[in-house]
Write an enzyme that holds these catalytic residues in place. Structure first.
Site, PDB file in Angstrom:
ATOM      1  N   TYR A 143       1.056  -1.126  -0.221  1.00 30.09           N
ATOM      2  CA  TYR A 143       0.095   0.281  -0.373  1.00 30.09           C
ATOM      3  C   TYR A 143       1.213   1.151  -0.039  1.00 30.09           C
ATOM      4  O   TYR A 143       1.873   1.430   1.000  1.00 30.09           O
ATOM      5  CB  TYR A 143      -1.088  -0.447   1.145  1.00 30.09           C
ATOM      6  CG  TYR A 143      -1.634   1.224   1.172  1.00 30.09           C
ATOM      7  CD1 TYR A 143      -2.836   0.917   0.803  1.00 30.09           C
ATOM      8  CD2 TYR A 143      -1.781   2.438   1.578  1.00 30.09           C
ATOM      9  CE1 TYR A 143      -3.513   2.752   0.761  1.00 30.09           C
ATOM     10  CE2 TYR A 143      -1.908   3.665   2.076  1.00 30.09           C
ATOM     11  CZ  TYR A 143      -3.134   3.528   1.408  1.00 30.09           C
ATOM     12  OH  TYR A 143      -3.837   4.485   1.665  1.00 30.09           O
ATOM     13  N   GLU A 231      -2.874   7.736  -4.337  1.00 30.26           N
ATOM     14  CA  GLU A 231      -3.584   6.466  -3.453  1.00 30.26           C
ATOM     15  C   GLU A 231      -2.739   5.040  -4.792  1.00 30.26           C
ATOM     16  O   GLU A 231      -4.069   5.148  -5.925  1.00 30.26           O
ATOM     17  CB  GLU A 231      -5.039   5.822  -3.114  1.00 30.26           C
ATOM     18  CG  GLU A 231      -4.523   4.965  -1.827  1.00 30.26           C
ATOM     19  CD  GLU A 231      -5.704   4.884  -1.418  1.00 30.26           C
ATOM     20  OE1 GLU A 231      -6.221   4.623  -0.603  1.00 30.26           O
ATOM     21  OE2 GLU A 231      -7.077   5.434  -2.004  1.00 30.26           O
TER      22      GLU A 231
END
Length: 421
Positions: A143, A231
């Site tokens: 992530y 993101e």
């Protein structure tokens, strides 16, 4: 992070107790657009192409993916949770991995259909494009995100060596795996900063030096394009030992539209509430809700208080609409057009406390709006402040059937009672 940012930055209002759409002061672009932009900055992304018709699907398979046996078909809407979403047609999932000969069939079932996800609300969003991507062989998922952090007063990189699921879930299950690296907005990202991020990601096979360069390129993209959020979930390692942005979400600061014209040309108004698009064109702050009482107020605080008191008296607000302190008569007219375009609106409450905003301007706008728009619902008006007597005189001389109120509590009570008539 999508859910976290939505909660902290663009939280949906729930005044009426139902799903609410909130106007966002940031540009949101589609996944395929973000991938193309990242590619321009040297970030590794999967090979892909966006298509909007079956003819384009068939051409893309032959021309872009001549040697691929499997492809990923991704519905393109401006909302998260697509993979677990459901089309109103009954098709489960907005992301599918299929054999190349099945791509036209699955893409055809997505195009033009409404996809409902946890972020769209029950109304869903229409899929106008699908994104065809090569199927990568992923050996590790991580992530990565960059946000603007108030505490450090600058960009903050958040990374976790586990990915592929929401950052909220990761934070709950693996809090010790999440690292945060603040970046000095004046000095920019350093090799040391990028190295800390890579060490936190702990790639299994990707070259460390190349990984550091990828992190630096992502930061440059964030900085140079006025991002408010970037993101990547997952940031993946492939079987060829590359770091690849397998799925990305990018938002941009609306205040930077004047210098990011190419990026803001990517805006897709078909994915936005048409009332909010109309409001933005005339510089009004509008948020569509699910209630029955349309509100026109000056000042965000007063608007929130107005909605609260409507709720207190048993009603539900149909919108948040702040005309601001310098609204023109034209803006007031346009505001009424937006309010009356909502079929759910059964009454309108105008609550103006004139400081900078003048009550006579509001009154003239209401009168002119009545001439242009067929007002078929009761209108409750509460005026107070600058030029209030002139405003009341304009309304009285107009001959309009208005319900006047002495104060906010009285106005809200009368608006709720007007619904029953």
């Amino acid at each position: 992070m999508r859910g976290l940012v939505n909660k902290l930055v663009s939280r949906s209002l729930s005044v009426s107790g139902k799903w609410q759409n909130q106007q966002l002061r940031r540009l949101n672009i589609h996944e395929y657009q973000g991938a193309e932009l990242m590619g321009k900055y040297g970030v590794n992304v999967p090979k892909g192409v966006a298509v909007s018709s079956l003819d384009e699907v068939k051409n893309a398979i032959q021309q872009v993916f001549p040697n691929e046996t499997e492809l990923v078909v991704k519905s393109q809407i401006l909302a998260g949770g697509r993979g677990l979403g459901t089309f109103k047609s009954g098709l489960k999932g907005g992301v599918h991995i299929v054999n190349r000969d099945q791509v036209p069939d699955i893409a055809g079932k997505m195009l033009g259909q409404v996809l409902v996800t946890k972020q769209t609300g029950p109304q869903g969003k229409v899929v106008s494009k699908v994104y065809l991507c090569e199927k990568l062989s992923l050996v590790n998922e991580m992530y990565f995100s960059i946000i603007l952090d108030r505490k450090s007063a600058g960009p903050l990189i958040i990374a976790c060596k586990k990915g592929g699921t929401s950052i909220e879930d990761l934070a709950e299950k693996f809090p010790d795996m999440i690292i945060k690296v603040p970046i000095d907005v004046f000095a920019g990202i350093t090799d040391e900063d990028a190295a800390k991020v890579v060490d936190g990601l702990a790639p299994k096979a990707a070259d460390r030096k190349d990984s550091i360069e990828q992190v630096k390129k992502l930061y440059e993209l964030f900085r140079k394009t006025d991002c408010t959020m970037l993101e990547i979930n997952p940031l993946a390692e492939t079987s060829t030992n590359q770091l690849v942005a397998a799925d990305a979400k990018l938002n941009f600061d609306d205040n930077a539209a004047f210098r990011q014209k190419d990026i803001f040309a990517l805006r897709d108004p078909t994915q936005e509430d048409p009332r909010e698009v109309a409001a933005a064109k005339v510089d009004l702050n509008y948020i569509g809700l699910d209630g029955e009482i349309g509100c026109m107020v000056n000042g965000a605080g007063l608007a929130m208080a107005t909605m609260d008191i409507i709720k207190l008296h048993g009603g539900t607000p149909a919108n948040f609409l702040d005309v601001g302190g310098n609204a023109s008569e034209h803006q007031v007219v346009e505001a009424f057009k937006i309010l009356t375009s909502d079929d759910k609106v059964k009454a309108i409450l105008v609550n103006i406390f004139g400081g900078i905003m003048k009550c006579d301007v509001i009154a003239s706008g209401i009168v002119n709006a009545a001439k242009e728009v067929s007002l078929k619902v009761p209108v409750v008006v509460r005026l107070e402040g600058t030029n209030v007597e002139q405003g009341k005189r304009i309304l009285k001389e107009s001959g309009m059937k208005l319900i006047t109120a002495d104060d906010l509590d009285d106005a809200a009570e009368k608006a709720v009672k007007a619904l029953a008539k």
